[in-house]
Design a protein around this motif. Sequence first.
Motif, mmCIF file in Angstrom:
data_model
loop_
_atom_site.group_PDB
_atom_site.id
_atom_site.type_symbol
_atom_site.label_atom_id
_atom_site.label_comp_id
_atom_site.label_asym_id
_atom_site.label_seq_id
_atom_site.Cartn_x
_atom_site.Cartn_y
_atom_site.Cartn_z
ATOM 1 N N THR A 1 -6.455 -11.622 0.416
ATOM 2 C CA THR A 1 -6.337 -10.160 0.451
ATOM 3 C C THR A 1 -6.237 -9.631 -0.968
ATOM 4 O O THR A 1 -5.326 -9.991 -1.719
ATOM 5 N N HIS A 2 -7.197 -8.789 -1.332
ATOM 6 C CA HIS A 2 -7.222 -8.187 -2.663
ATOM 7 C C HIS A 2 -7.060 -6.676 -2.541
ATOM 8 O O HIS A 2 -7.614 -6.053 -1.630
ATOM 9 N N ILE A 3 -6.331 -6.111 -3.467
ATOM 10 C CA ILE A 3 -6.220 -4.653 -3.577
ATOM 11 C C ILE A 3 -6.817 -4.262 -4.921
ATOM 12 O O ILE A 3 -6.322 -4.684 -5.973
ATOM 13 N N ALA B 1 0.824 -1.208 0.000
ATOM 14 C CA ALA B 1 0.000 0.000 0.000
ATOM 15 C C ALA B 1 0.859 1.259 0.000
ATOM 16 O O ALA B 1 0.504 2.267 -0.638
ATOM 17 N N LEU B 2 1.989 1.217 0.691
ATOM 18 C CA LEU B 2 2.885 2.375 0.743
ATOM 19 C C LEU B 2 3.391 2.725 -0.656
ATOM 20 O O LEU B 2 3.448 3.902 -1.034
ATOM 21 N N VAL B 3 3.751 1.706 -1.430
ATOM 22 C CA VAL B 3 4.221 1.940 -2.803
ATOM 23 C C VAL B 3 3.099 2.536 -3.654
ATOM 24 O O VAL B 3 3.320 3.467 -4.440
ATOM 25 N N ASP C 1 -8.584 0.263 -2.916
ATOM 26 C CA ASP C 1 -9.235 -0.261 -1.722
ATOM 27 C C ASP C 1 -8.627 -1.617 -1.399
ATOM 28 O O ASP C 1 -8.294 -2.385 -2.312
ATOM 29 N N VAL C 2 -8.502 -1.915 -0.109
ATOM 30 C CA VAL C 2 -8.027 -3.227 0.333
ATOM 31 C C VAL C 2 -9.225 -4.039 0.799
ATOM 32 O O VAL C 2 -10.027 -3.562 1.611
ATOM 33 N N GLN C 3 -9.355 -5.247 0.277
ATOM 34 C CA GLN C 3 -10.481 -6.117 0.631
ATOM 35 C C GLN C 3 -9.950 -7.463 1.106
ATOM 36 O O GLN C 3 -9.083 -8.057 0.454
#
Length: 350
Positions: free
Chosen positions: A132-134, A105-107, A116-118
């Motif tokens: 975990t999906h982004i 997420a930082l990148v 969104d993170v799911q």
Amino acid sequence: MYSRQESEYFRAKQKASRRICQGWVKPADLPSNAEIRDEIQSMARLYEGDRRNENLRDMRLEALRLMRILRRFRPRLIGSVLTGHVRQGSDIDVHLFSNSVDTVALVLDEEGLVYDVQRKLVRKHGEERVFTHIHIRDRFPFELTVYAADLAHYVFKSSVTGKAMERASVAELEQFLQREYPNVDLDEQLLAASEQVDRFQVYEALLLPLENVKQSPKYHPEGDALYHSLQVFDLARDELPYDEEFLLAALLHDVGKAIDAENHTAAALEALEDLITERTAWLIEHHMTAQRLLDGQLGARARRRLQENESYEELVLLARCDRHGRQSGVQAPELEEALDYIRELAINFG
């Protein structure tokens, strides 16, 4: 599945069998996932024509661009963009391998990407697993699935063929693209893509300041200009849910109020230059004139000039939505929801 009412083969087959047979069906009598995929592709070729091949090439280039950014997480392109089985609204599916979703997420944050993170619980064969999906909202939608770092060499099975899943690393994708598109300069195309502005991020940046624009209680009892804009969008969506240009005009018509309150229409058009179509710009340009039209205060000559434009009826409709989108306490969509809705239209209908 083509229209995305269902995304899982198993559920789609269950629903179809219930409708057709109205009872229990032997699994052997159902089509295979591969057969369904091939029929979906036939529909895509029929309805999407040459645009499908252009989208496929562009999606593959976008995949390579993001995979290079995320290289440290050993990305692997999978799914329809790799195999070529894309259709309107297809995601770009990429596997990443990292023990820290926050690091990924930082990148993405550093690149200014909207995502969104799911976390999804899946039950299969009596076992429960959390995936975990982004989901990245960009020119094309991405779905990044993050696995533990030690699974980088694990052989995943395809839900379509049941065999080892096709996938490509950054280097493998570069070689693949050079074979598929020998006349395309990859570095040049990726540089051009990286310099492209995501218009939806610009829309968001222009709309957010409207929350601090307080309006005259006499004409706008609802309060701030962002709340008003979202009400107008919601009313417009009820009227013409598939007209992207009209919906953008409804959402963006007042963005100039946070720039130059005295001449907000001109300010909006200048800020949105090259980011909206000529039709959307015309609707925004004349939205205040249309209010005078509703009040019967517009001269016959000015009215005839407006009527000469093929979007005259939509302009009148926009004016009505603008007038009715001034209610205190009514429910309105969130800004993110409104932008996502229009982005989805752009992806699915060009």
